[in-house]
Design a protein around this motif. Structure first.
Motif, PDB file in Angstrom:
ATOM      1  N   ASP A 240       1.023  -1.200  -0.049  1.00  0.00           N
ATOM      2  CA  ASP A 240       0.087  -0.167   0.012  1.00  0.00           C
ATOM      3  C   ASP A 240       0.953   1.266   0.002  1.00  0.00           C
ATOM      4  O   ASP A 240       1.474   1.453   0.816  1.00  0.00           O
TER       5      ASP A 240
ATOM      6  N   THR B 248      -0.053   4.319   0.105  1.00  0.00           N
ATOM      7  CA  THR B 248      -0.538   5.267   0.643  1.00  0.00           C
ATOM      8  C   THR B 248      -0.713   5.225   2.373  1.00  0.00           C
ATOM      9  O   THR B 248      -1.254   5.836   3.056  1.00  0.00           O
TER      10      THR B 248
ATOM     11  N   LYS C 219      -2.109   7.190   5.778  1.00  0.00           N
ATOM     12  CA  LYS C 219      -3.244   6.340   6.568  1.00  0.00           C
ATOM     13  C   LYS C 219      -2.516   6.212   7.977  1.00  0.00           C
ATOM     14  O   LYS C 219      -3.390   6.503   9.130  1.00  0.00           O
TER      15      LYS C 219
ATOM     16  N   VAL D  11      -8.429   8.955  -0.902  1.00  0.00           N
ATOM     17  CA  VAL D  11      -7.697   8.847   0.460  1.00  0.00           C
ATOM     18  C   VAL D  11      -7.196  10.089   0.966  1.00  0.00           C
ATOM     19  O   VAL D  11      -7.458  10.288   2.070  1.00  0.00           O
ATOM     20  N   TYR D  12      -6.948  11.030   0.001  1.00  0.00           N
ATOM     21  CA  TYR D  12      -6.343  12.378   0.214  1.00  0.00           C
ATOM     22  C   TYR D  12      -7.539  13.245   0.913  1.00  0.00           C
ATOM     23  O   TYR D  12      -7.459  14.024   2.032  1.00  0.00           O
TER      24      TYR D  12
ATOM     25  N   GLU E   2     -10.248  11.956   2.118  1.00  0.00           N
ATOM     26  CA  GLU E   2     -10.847  11.252   3.423  1.00  0.00           C
ATOM     27  C   GLU E   2      -9.994  12.006   4.730  1.00  0.00           C
ATOM     28  O   GLU E   2     -10.451  11.947   5.675  1.00  0.00           O
TER      29      GLU E   2
END
Length: 346
Positions: free
Chosen positions: A66, A68, A72, A184-185, A187
């Motif tokens: 992952d 990212t 996270k 993702v950013y 969120e």
């Protein structure tokens, strides 16, 4: 090898590994591959080198697949991961004071300054610099971790952070093609402006942030924690012999192995005195020597600018075979297998 002598508090590494464990990542495997141990991480004043920190990120992403992960993990950051510095921030009266105190006591968590605050007419930015660091995948993970942590820490200090306060987030790396929607950013940071291919990484806030009060701040506790912070900094400078020995080993390791006596002489100590000081920090000269050699071996293998025979000579091995056997004992992989392993790219 930039900033090789710079270090980061193990408290930061421990928090990250706790988050990794919660994600189901084999933390013990990560530690083995980067040459660290749980015993070392439990030393109160222990530090890891910048390259060890980057190696931890590479292994975490390699095991999870992952890219990212930095974002996270940063989103799970807890102020207690900053130790005394976290309590200093929690008890600052306003965000403006918290920012000033962070700069003053940043050495509690790292002895290399990569952050600064830039105040302009209508904004204030937390800036993470990349100067002097390689532009590789590990740099992305480190920057993501830092900038997501900044957002979370700010949220924890002042409460709900509206989009009118957090205005934009800048990243040095290109926009990730596999993350076209940037879900993702969004969120993590909310509906703010995202910019890529920037000179640095930064969170841009409204100047309104500076006057916002810290929830539950206690001025009496601030005085107590500031005193503790100053004491810890002085204690680190006066007592952390492990980092001093590690730095001397790095400087001396050029084709032949330095001895305990060599390093003791450099530090104007007797051999026995240095042994006792390291023993008091739950380590030994041999452990530190092995750690430096492993760290340098991993970095040189990644760069691929030297062959195994040249690396073996530089690190004081009798030959490539001896180097290969030792490296496999350290990491569970041969040098060739280590070089073939691909960390997911941004």
């Amino acid at each position: 090898m930039p900033h090789r002598s710079s270090t980061i508090s193990v408290q930061i590494i421990k928090l990250r590994l706790q988050i990794a464990h919660a994600y189901g990542i084999d933390v013990e495997q990560v530690l083995q591959r980067v040459g660290l141990t749980s015993t070392f991480l439990n030393r109160p004043l222990a530090r890891v080198t910048v390259e060890q920190d980057r190696a931890v990120w590479r292994e975490l992403v390699a095991l999870s697949g992952d890219t990212t992960l930095g974002l996270k993990f940063g989103n799970q950051f807890q102020l207690n991961g900053l130790g005394v510095l976290g309590y200093i921030l929690l008890n600052s009266p306003t965000m403006a004071q918290a920012l000033r105190l962070f700069s003053r006591y940043e050495h509690l968590v790292a002895d290399i300054r990569r952050t600064r605050f830039v105040e302009e007419a209508d904004s204030v930015a937390f800036v993470f610099s990349h100067a002097g660091f390689p532009d590789d995948e590990a740099e992305r993970y480190v920057a993501d971790w830092v900038i997501a942590s900044v957002k979370v820490v700010t949220y924890n200090l002042v409460g709900v952070l509206s989009d009118s306060v957090l205005k934009a987030v800048h990243f040095k790396y290109p926009r990730p093609p596999e993350l076209e929607t940037l879900s993702v950013y969004r969120e993590i940071f909310g509906d703010v402006t995202f910019r890529f291919n920037c000179p640095d990484t930064r969170c841009v806030f409204s100047t309104q942030l500076l006057t916002m009060p810290i929830i539950g701040a206690n001025p009496d506790l601030l005085t107590v924690f500031e005193a503790q912070g100053q004491e810890l900094i002085e204690q680190y400078h006066s007592e952390n012999w492990s980092d001093r020995v590690r730095l001397e080993i790095i400087h001396a390791l050029k084709g032949e192995l330095p001895t305990l006596g060599d390093i003791a002489t450099k530090l104007t100590l007797s051999t026995r005195s240095l042994q006792l000081k390291l023993q008091a920090e739950n380590t030994s000269f041999q452990d530190l020597l092995n750690g430096v050699r492993q760290e340098m071996a991993m970095e040189l293998l990644r760069k691929k600018s030297l062959n195994k025979t040249e690396i073996a000579y530089l690190l004081g091995f009798s030959g490539a075979s001896a180097f290969s056997r030792t490296f496999k004992k350290w990491t569970g992989r041969s040098p060739s297998a280590f070089q073939k392993q691909k960390t997911p790219l941004p």
